[in-house]
Each structure stands twice: as structure tokens, then as C-alpha cells.
Design a protein around this motif. Sequence first.
Motif, PDB file in Angstrom:
ATOM      1  N   ASP A 194      -2.688   6.615  -1.352  1.00  0.00           N
ATOM      2  CA  ASP A 194      -4.129   6.760  -1.163  1.00  0.00           C
ATOM      3  C   ASP A 194      -4.899   5.944  -2.194  1.00  0.00           C
ATOM      4  O   ASP A 194      -5.961   5.394  -1.896  1.00  0.00           O
ATOM      5  CB  ASP A 194      -4.529   8.234  -1.248  1.00  0.00           C
ATOM      6  N   PHE A 254       0.816  -1.219   0.000  1.00  0.00           N
ATOM      7  CA  PHE A 254       0.000   0.000   0.000  1.00  0.00           C
ATOM      8  C   PHE A 254       0.846   1.264   0.000  1.00  0.00           C
ATOM      9  O   PHE A 254       0.340   2.346   0.278  1.00  0.00           O
ATOM     10  CB  PHE A 254      -0.921   0.015   1.227  1.00  0.00           C
ATOM     11  N   SER A 255       2.140   1.157  -0.312  1.00  0.00           N
ATOM     12  CA  SER A 255       3.002   2.338  -0.279  1.00  0.00           C
ATOM     13  C   SER A 255       3.370   2.804  -1.676  1.00  0.00           C
ATOM     14  O   SER A 255       3.473   2.011  -2.615  1.00  0.00           O
ATOM     15  CB  SER A 255       4.287   2.041   0.499  1.00  0.00           C
ATOM     16  N   TRP A 281       2.467   6.598   1.915  1.00  0.00           N
ATOM     17  CA  TRP A 281       1.395   5.640   1.704  1.00  0.00           C
ATOM     18  C   TRP A 281       0.582   6.061   0.492  1.00  0.00           C
ATOM     19  O   TRP A 281       0.395   7.256   0.254  1.00  0.00           O
ATOM     20  CB  TRP A 281       0.519   5.532   2.954  1.00  0.00           C
ATOM     21  N   MET A 316      -1.862   2.016   9.113  1.00  0.00           N
ATOM     22  CA  MET A 316      -0.494   1.996   8.619  1.00  0.00           C
ATOM     23  C   MET A 316       0.423   2.798   9.551  1.00  0.00           C
ATOM     24  O   MET A 316       0.053   3.887  10.001  1.00  0.00           O
ATOM     25  CB  MET A 316      -0.423   2.594   7.209  1.00  0.00           C
ATOM     26  N   VAL A 375      -8.743  -0.156   2.828  1.00  0.00           N
ATOM     27  CA  VAL A 375      -7.894  -0.332   4.011  1.00  0.00           C
ATOM     28  C   VAL A 375      -7.607   1.056   4.578  1.00  0.00           C
ATOM     29  O   VAL A 375      -7.157   1.947   3.861  1.00  0.00           O
ATOM     30  CB  VAL A 375      -6.574  -1.047   3.663  1.00  0.00           C
ATOM     31  N   SER A 376      -7.883   1.249   5.859  1.00  0.00           N
ATOM     32  CA  SER A 376      -7.706   2.551   6.482  1.00  0.00           C
ATOM     33  C   SER A 376      -6.231   2.908   6.612  1.00  0.00           C
ATOM     34  O   SER A 376      -5.423   2.107   7.089  1.00  0.00           O
ATOM     35  CB  SER A 376      -8.357   2.560   7.864  1.00  0.00           C
ATOM     36  N   LYS A 377      -5.908   4.123   6.216  1.00  0.00           N
ATOM     37  CA  LYS A 377      -4.530   4.592   6.391  1.00  0.00           C
ATOM     38  C   LYS A 377      -4.149   4.644   7.865  1.00  0.00           C
ATOM     39  O   LYS A 377      -2.961   4.562   8.218  1.00  0.00           O
ATOM     40  CB  LYS A 377      -4.357   5.979   5.759  1.00  0.00           C
ATOM     41  N   LEU A 428      -4.827   2.226  -0.970  1.00  0.00           N
ATOM     42  CA  LEU A 428      -5.596   2.072   0.267  1.00  0.00           C
ATOM     43  C   LEU A 428      -7.091   2.221   0.007  1.00  0.00           C
ATOM     44  O   LEU A 428      -7.906   1.444   0.511  1.00  0.00           O
ATOM     45  CB  LEU A 428      -5.131   3.095   1.305  1.00  0.00           C
ATOM     46  N   ASP A 429      -7.451   3.213  -0.818  1.00  0.00           N
ATOM     47  CA  ASP A 429      -8.864   3.431  -1.128  1.00  0.00           C
ATOM     48  C   ASP A 429      -9.428   2.284  -1.970  1.00  0.00           C
ATOM     49  O   ASP A 429     -10.573   1.855  -1.758  1.00  0.00           O
ATOM     50  CB  ASP A 429      -9.040   4.752  -1.876  1.00  0.00           C
TER      51      ASP A 429
END
Length: 373
Positions: free
Chosen positions: A210, A200-201, A208, A223, A218-220, A213-214
Amino acid sequence: MYAKPYWKGLLVYMTQTQFFIGIDIGTQGTKVSLVNDGGSIVTNSFVPSNLIRLDHGIVEQMPEEMFASVVDGMTEVMKRSGVEPGQVAAIGLDGQMAGIMGIDRDWNAVTPYDSWLDTRCEKYMPLIKEWGEEPFIRITGCPVTYAHGPKVLWWKHERPETYRKIEKFVLPTAYVAGRLAGLKADNAFIDYTHLHFSGFSDVSNHSWSDDLLDAFQVSKDKMPRIVNPWDIIGYLSKCYADKCGLLEGTPIVAGCGDTAATILGAGITTKGAILDVAGTASVLSCCVDEYKPDVNTKTLIYARSVIPGLWNPLAYINGGGQCLAWFRDLLAAQEGSLPFDELNAQAAHVRVGSDGIFLFLILPEELVPTIPS
């Protein structure tokens, strides 16, 4: 800020030789070394790992056992060395890179360590490829593999109750460092040499993603913050200082991944250098000064070097040194206990080439890289 006992010790011993504790949380075991300021190892210890292998590709380690192995190792090297606590200037860690675990707000482990050898997350790898395999590689620098991204999705979808308890996802080294320093989840961290495995990076921008993650919801917030390998992430708490024979307030640095540490330690610090490693995994790596993710063969992993501005493209397979453990265990079943040191002693009498014996690792067809013509 430093705790007073550390400053007191530092003032007493600042004119003497300084020492550092280096910790490697490996797949086969935890190694702890006491190193002097000239780079020589004074003494070291080894505590074997307890890999829990279950059905459906599950390979786990218990976080408490990993942590205890580090505390026991530090205690052993300090007792054996005779070095005064105040002469130890800092503690640093490296360790397994592609596995993941979860902690709660108070830094308690709420999952086992989901090992890089664990394949239960495989069902979520096609989801990432469907989103866009090439964009994923361009952003993360890594092909879709058994690393943090699919593992996080496995916990999210297969163990939702546990997933909700996870405040932060961390690496074994971060978990141990945080326990030693008494951190809370708000201070959780990951150093940048691990980012390519995170899933997710945005590895080139040191942040990270976005978009990723979006896309996978998955919630930042789960992380950890991204740090440099040399950043001080905390200071040794009194409880573990007393247990290990060290001073309260001894600095703890973030460290890096084990492969990153190996590459740096081998002197791969200039563009064009190349390295072959047979640890638990077999690794072939080199050093470049440009980020060019492998969207063609989807084989090379673009990992950040410890040294800013450099990259270590690499490929690895889950074999190599692990095959030595398999061979050792095979012989031990016939001959009883057989330490690696004894195998090394026996191997020293075999002439170069091993009389033509080779070890072949057979890969499934889907893991064989496509070599452009």
C-alpha cells in the motif's frame, strides 16, 4: 471444476503414461515441449519471436503474435508426438519476467508487451529513487531498474488514455494462460516468483505494498491477484483445445518466471548452491533461506524461489545469449541464413578456450556495481 471431456479422457487413459505440456515464452522465441511423467522430453517446437525495436529505447512484442506462437507450438508437438489428447494431464508456462502489458475487462490486450529490454521508462526511475531507494529495495527486493514499476508509471503518465483502459497489468505467461482458459480480468494473476520485478509488491510478505501504490498513485485494482506457481488458474477452453489437438478442460497451472524455472530445473534447491546462466541475459544466482535485500551495493535482486522458504539472489545484464544472436545475425549478413544448430555444429570443432577469444560486455558507469572494500 473440470470439463466433462477432460474427465472422460482421464478415465480412459489414467492407467497409461501421462504427459505434460511445458511452454517457455522467451525473448528469442517460444519453446513448447511435451514431457512424459518420467521427466523426458518427447518432442518440442520453437517459434522465433518478432522483437519490434523503435526509437527512444522502445522494444515491444505484439501480444497476438506471442499467443499465436504458443497455440502453433502446442499444435505442432501434439501432431508430431502421436500422443492421445487425454494423456496430457496439464499445461504449464514460464516466460519473460521484467516486462509488462495491460489487458481490459474481457482479457483483450490494450498495450503491446513492453519488453524487459525496453528502456523508455528510464525517466521514471529517478522518481522512485527520490521517494527512497533503500526503502524501495527493502520492500520489493529489487534495485530500481527497467521493470514493472517504472513501466507502469510510463503508461500512467505518457499514455493516460490507454492507462485508463487497463483493467489489470499482467505478464506474457498470464496473458497467454488466460486466453487459453477464457478468463476475465477479475481472474488475472501473477505468481510469486515475479513479485520482485513488480515495483509495487511487499515481496517478503507476499502482498501488494500500500505504501508504494499510494506513493505513486497507482490503483491496487490494476494489480492482479498473487498465486503460487503450481496453482490451477483455469482450464483449456473448447476453442483452443480443438485447435491444438487437446481435450477441453485440461488444467492450466500458473507456472513461474523463466529464470525461476531455470534455477529450479538446474537443481538449485538447497541453501548454498550457485548457478551461472547465459540466456538472452547473463544471470548469476544462488540459493539462500533468508531474505536480506541488497541495500548496500544495490546490485543483487532478491527473487523468491519456486520452492517455499527459499530465495534466489541474482544479478543479470542484458547481454549473454543475446550476444549470440547478434553474432549469428552478423555472420548471416555475410553468409545468408545461419541457424543456431549450424553454429553449434561449427563450434563443436573448436578446441576448448576458443584460441584465446573473449567477449567483453561494456557497461555504462552508472550500471557498474559498487563493491564494498
